[in-house]
Design a protein around this motif. Sequence first.
Motif, PDB file in Angstrom:
ATOM      1  N   LEU A  26       0.945  -1.234   0.395  1.00  0.00           N
ATOM      2  CA  LEU A  26      -0.397  -0.326   0.056  1.00  0.00           C
ATOM      3  C   LEU A  26       0.689   1.626  -0.338  1.00  0.00           C
ATOM      4  O   LEU A  26       0.297   2.451   0.441  1.00  0.00           O
ATOM      5  CB  LEU A  26      -0.886  -0.325   0.949  1.00  0.00           C
ATOM      6  N   GLY A  27       2.292   1.073  -0.096  1.00  0.00           N
ATOM      7  CA  GLY A  27       2.770   2.382  -0.037  1.00  0.00           C
ATOM      8  C   GLY A  27       2.983   3.332   1.747  1.00  0.00           C
ATOM      9  O   GLY A  27       2.797   4.547   1.503  1.00  0.00           O
ATOM     10  N   TYR A  28       2.945   2.505   2.321  1.00  0.00           N
ATOM     11  CA  TYR A  28       2.747   2.870   3.760  1.00  0.00           C
ATOM     12  C   TYR A  28       3.422   2.651   4.939  1.00  0.00           C
ATOM     13  O   TYR A  28       4.840   2.056   4.313  1.00  0.00           O
ATOM     14  CB  TYR A  28       1.493   2.267   4.660  1.00  0.00           C
ATOM     15  N   VAL A  29       3.079   3.854   5.754  1.00  0.00           N
ATOM     16  CA  VAL A  29       5.019   3.679   6.698  1.00  0.00           C
ATOM     17  C   VAL A  29       4.525   3.021   8.450  1.00  0.00           C
ATOM     18  O   VAL A  29       2.990   3.572   8.024  1.00  0.00           O
ATOM     19  CB  VAL A  29       5.099   4.957   6.708  1.00  0.00           C
ATOM     20  N   SER A  38       0.665  -3.817  18.963  1.00  0.00           N
ATOM     21  CA  SER A  38      -0.104  -3.767  17.769  1.00  0.00           C
ATOM     22  C   SER A  38       0.727  -2.818  17.112  1.00  0.00           C
ATOM     23  O   SER A  38       1.466  -1.993  18.018  1.00  0.00           O
ATOM     24  CB  SER A  38      -1.257  -3.378  18.117  1.00  0.00           C
ATOM     25  N   ILE A  39       1.140  -3.215  15.244  1.00  0.00           N
ATOM     26  CA  ILE A  39       1.358  -1.715  14.641  1.00  0.00           C
ATOM     27  C   ILE A  39       0.462  -1.210  13.794  1.00  0.00           C
ATOM     28  O   ILE A  39      -0.465  -1.899  13.550  1.00  0.00           O
ATOM     29  CB  ILE A  39       2.608  -2.268  14.286  1.00  0.00           C
ATOM     30  N   GLU A  40       0.720   0.290  13.903  1.00  0.00           N
ATOM     31  CA  GLU A  40      -0.659   0.297  13.021  1.00  0.00           C
ATOM     32  C   GLU A  40       0.499   1.744  11.833  1.00  0.00           C
ATOM     33  O   GLU A  40       1.405   2.625  11.436  1.00  0.00           O
ATOM     34  CB  GLU A  40      -1.079   1.740  13.726  1.00  0.00           C
ATOM     35  N   ILE A  41       0.548   0.658  10.754  1.00  0.00           N
ATOM     36  CA  ILE A  41       0.578   1.944   9.217  1.00  0.00           C
ATOM     37  C   ILE A  41      -0.728   2.590   8.661  1.00  0.00           C
ATOM     38  O   ILE A  41      -1.897   2.365   8.672  1.00  0.00           O
ATOM     39  CB  ILE A  41       1.059  -0.005   8.481  1.00  0.00           C
ATOM     40  N   GLY A  42       0.035   3.846   7.828  1.00  0.00           N
ATOM     41  CA  GLY A  42      -0.598   3.995   7.166  1.00  0.00           C
ATOM     42  C   GLY A  42      -0.261   5.098   6.697  1.00  0.00           C
ATOM     43  O   GLY A  42       0.903   4.720   6.297  1.00  0.00           O
ATOM     44  N   GLN A  52      -7.667   7.860   3.576  1.00  0.00           N
ATOM     45  CA  GLN A  52      -7.422   5.777   3.845  1.00  0.00           C
ATOM     46  C   GLN A  52      -6.998   5.584   5.080  1.00  0.00           C
ATOM     47  O   GLN A  52      -6.484   6.730   5.955  1.00  0.00           O
ATOM     48  CB  GLN A  52      -5.908   5.898   2.928  1.00  0.00           C
ATOM     49  N   PRO A  53      -7.905   4.245   5.323  1.00  0.00           N
ATOM     50  CA  PRO A  53      -7.662   3.825   6.777  1.00  0.00           C
ATOM     51  C   PRO A  53      -6.322   3.288   7.112  1.00  0.00           C
ATOM     52  O   PRO A  53      -5.462   3.143   6.021  1.00  0.00           O
ATOM     53  CB  PRO A  53      -8.501   3.201   6.459  1.00  0.00           C
ATOM     54  N   THR A  54      -6.114   3.343   7.904  1.00  0.00           N
ATOM     55  CA  THR A  54      -5.030   3.028   8.194  1.00  0.00           C
ATOM     56  C   THR A  54      -4.904   1.219   8.871  1.00  0.00           C
ATOM     57  O   THR A  54      -6.442   0.771   8.722  1.00  0.00           O
ATOM     58  CB  THR A  54      -4.433   3.526   9.785  1.00  0.00           C
ATOM     59  N   ILE A  72      -9.677  -7.193   2.155  1.00  0.00           N
ATOM     60  CA  ILE A  72      -9.455  -5.998   1.370  1.00  0.00           C
ATOM     61  C   ILE A  72      -9.514  -6.892   0.080  1.00  0.00           C
ATOM     62  O   ILE A  72      -8.515  -7.591  -0.605  1.00  0.00           O
ATOM     63  CB  ILE A  72      -7.784  -5.931   2.503  1.00  0.00           C
ATOM     64  N   ASP A  73      -9.647  -5.220  -1.105  1.00  0.00           N
ATOM     65  CA  ASP A  73      -9.724  -5.856  -2.344  1.00  0.00           C
ATOM     66  C   ASP A  73      -8.508  -4.774  -2.485  1.00  0.00           C
ATOM     67  O   ASP A  73      -8.866  -3.881  -1.722  1.00  0.00           O
ATOM     68  CB  ASP A  73     -10.497  -5.450  -3.133  1.00  0.00           C
ATOM     69  N   VAL A  74      -7.738  -3.932  -3.393  1.00  0.00           N
ATOM     70  CA  VAL A  74      -7.003  -3.528  -3.822  1.00  0.00           C
ATOM     71  C   VAL A  74      -6.600  -3.307  -5.347  1.00  0.00           C
ATOM     72  O   VAL A  74      -7.030  -4.373  -5.877  1.00  0.00           O
ATOM     73  CB  VAL A  74      -5.220  -3.878  -3.090  1.00  0.00           C
ATOM     74  N   SER A  75      -6.376  -2.570  -5.923  1.00  0.00           N
ATOM     75  CA  SER A  75      -6.177  -2.343  -7.330  1.00  0.00           C
ATOM     76  C   SER A  75      -4.826  -1.316  -7.334  1.00  0.00           C
ATOM     77  O   SER A  75      -4.383  -0.142  -6.371  1.00  0.00           O
ATOM     78  CB  SER A  75      -7.669  -0.441  -7.375  1.00  0.00           C
ATOM     79  N   PRO A  76      -4.639  -1.594  -8.862  1.00  0.00           N
ATOM     80  CA  PRO A  76      -3.242  -1.046  -9.141  1.00  0.00           C
ATOM     81  C   PRO A  76      -3.343   0.308  -9.189  1.00  0.00           C
ATOM     82  O   PRO A  76      -3.872   1.106  -9.739  1.00  0.00           O
ATOM     83  CB  PRO A  76      -2.704  -1.357 -10.154  1.00  0.00           C
ATOM     84  N   THR A  77      -2.489   1.043  -8.932  1.00  0.00           N
ATOM     85  CA  THR A  77      -2.246   2.669  -9.954  1.00  0.00           C
ATOM     86  C   THR A  77      -1.551   3.110 -10.660  1.00  0.00           C
ATOM     87  O   THR A  77      -1.161   4.105 -11.040  1.00  0.00           O
ATOM     88  CB  THR A  77      -2.114   3.319  -7.968  1.00  0.00           C
ATOM     89  N   ASP A  78      -0.049   2.525 -10.041  1.00  0.00           N
ATOM     90  CA  ASP A  78       1.047   3.140 -11.288  1.00  0.00           C
ATOM     91  C   ASP A  78       1.388   2.203 -11.691  1.00  0.00           C
ATOM     92  O   ASP A  78       2.516   2.225 -12.759  1.00  0.00           O
ATOM     93  CB  ASP A  78       1.939   3.742 -10.444  1.00  0.00           C
ATOM     94  N   ARG A  79       0.677   0.958 -12.327  1.00  0.00           N
ATOM     95  CA  ARG A  79       0.975  -0.109 -12.901  1.00  0.00           C
ATOM     96  C   ARG A  79       0.342  -1.154 -13.848  1.00  0.00           C
ATOM     97  O   ARG A  79      -1.233  -0.773 -13.332  1.00  0.00           O
ATOM     98  CB  ARG A  79       2.218  -1.232 -13.016  1.00  0.00           C
ATOM     99  N   ASP A  80       0.065  -1.590 -14.652  1.00  0.00           N
ATOM    100  CA  ASP A  80      -0.818  -2.679 -15.408  1.00  0.00           C
ATOM    101  C   ASP A  80      -1.007  -4.146 -14.436  1.00  0.00           C
ATOM    102  O   ASP A  80      -0.234  -4.202 -13.346  1.00  0.00           O
ATOM    103  CB  ASP A  80      -1.234  -2.970 -16.396  1.00  0.00           C
ATOM    104  N   HIS A  81      -2.391  -4.562 -14.082  1.00  0.00           N
ATOM    105  CA  HIS A  81      -3.240  -5.664 -13.436  1.00  0.00           C
ATOM    106  C   HIS A  81      -1.728  -6.763 -13.294  1.00  0.00           C
ATOM    107  O   HIS A  81      -1.192  -7.407 -12.521  1.00  0.00           O
ATOM    108  CB  HIS A  81      -3.893  -5.880 -13.765  1.00  0.00           C
TER     109      HIS A  81
END
Length: 130
Positions: A26-29, A38-42, A52-54, A72-81
């Motif tokens: 997801l490109g989260y930190v 527990s670890i929270e990323i976002g 965007q939700p964390t 969870i469903d994810v969609s590509p943003t910067d490349r093809d499927h």
Amino acid sequence: MACRISELVIDCADPEALAVFWSEILGYVELGRDDDGSIEIGPAEAGFGGPQPTLILSPSSDPRRGKLPLHIDVSPTDRDHEAEWERLLALGARPADVGQSGAESWKVLADPEGNEFCLLHRRLPPLGSA
């Protein structure tokens, strides 16, 4: 007034490993850690409360695996499927068979702990772009 999703919590055996896995996808930190492990990323630029939700990876001695009522469903943003599919596999995801025919507009994968998620074919613009 309405609500919106601010966090998604995933019970897991290894929060450290899943935090790395989902951060790469997801490109989260990492945003923070709790005393319970527990670890929270976002998103780095927005953190909690942004558009965007964390994700909170919460340690559990008995996490559920496989098909969850919520996934969870994810969609590509910067490349093809196909390129995104290969990237997710390289990060440790594996294909999952839930009885799909192959004609669906998504592919099913499992994260390193076996939690299923879908990679949608439809590409979305990155946040902040038109």
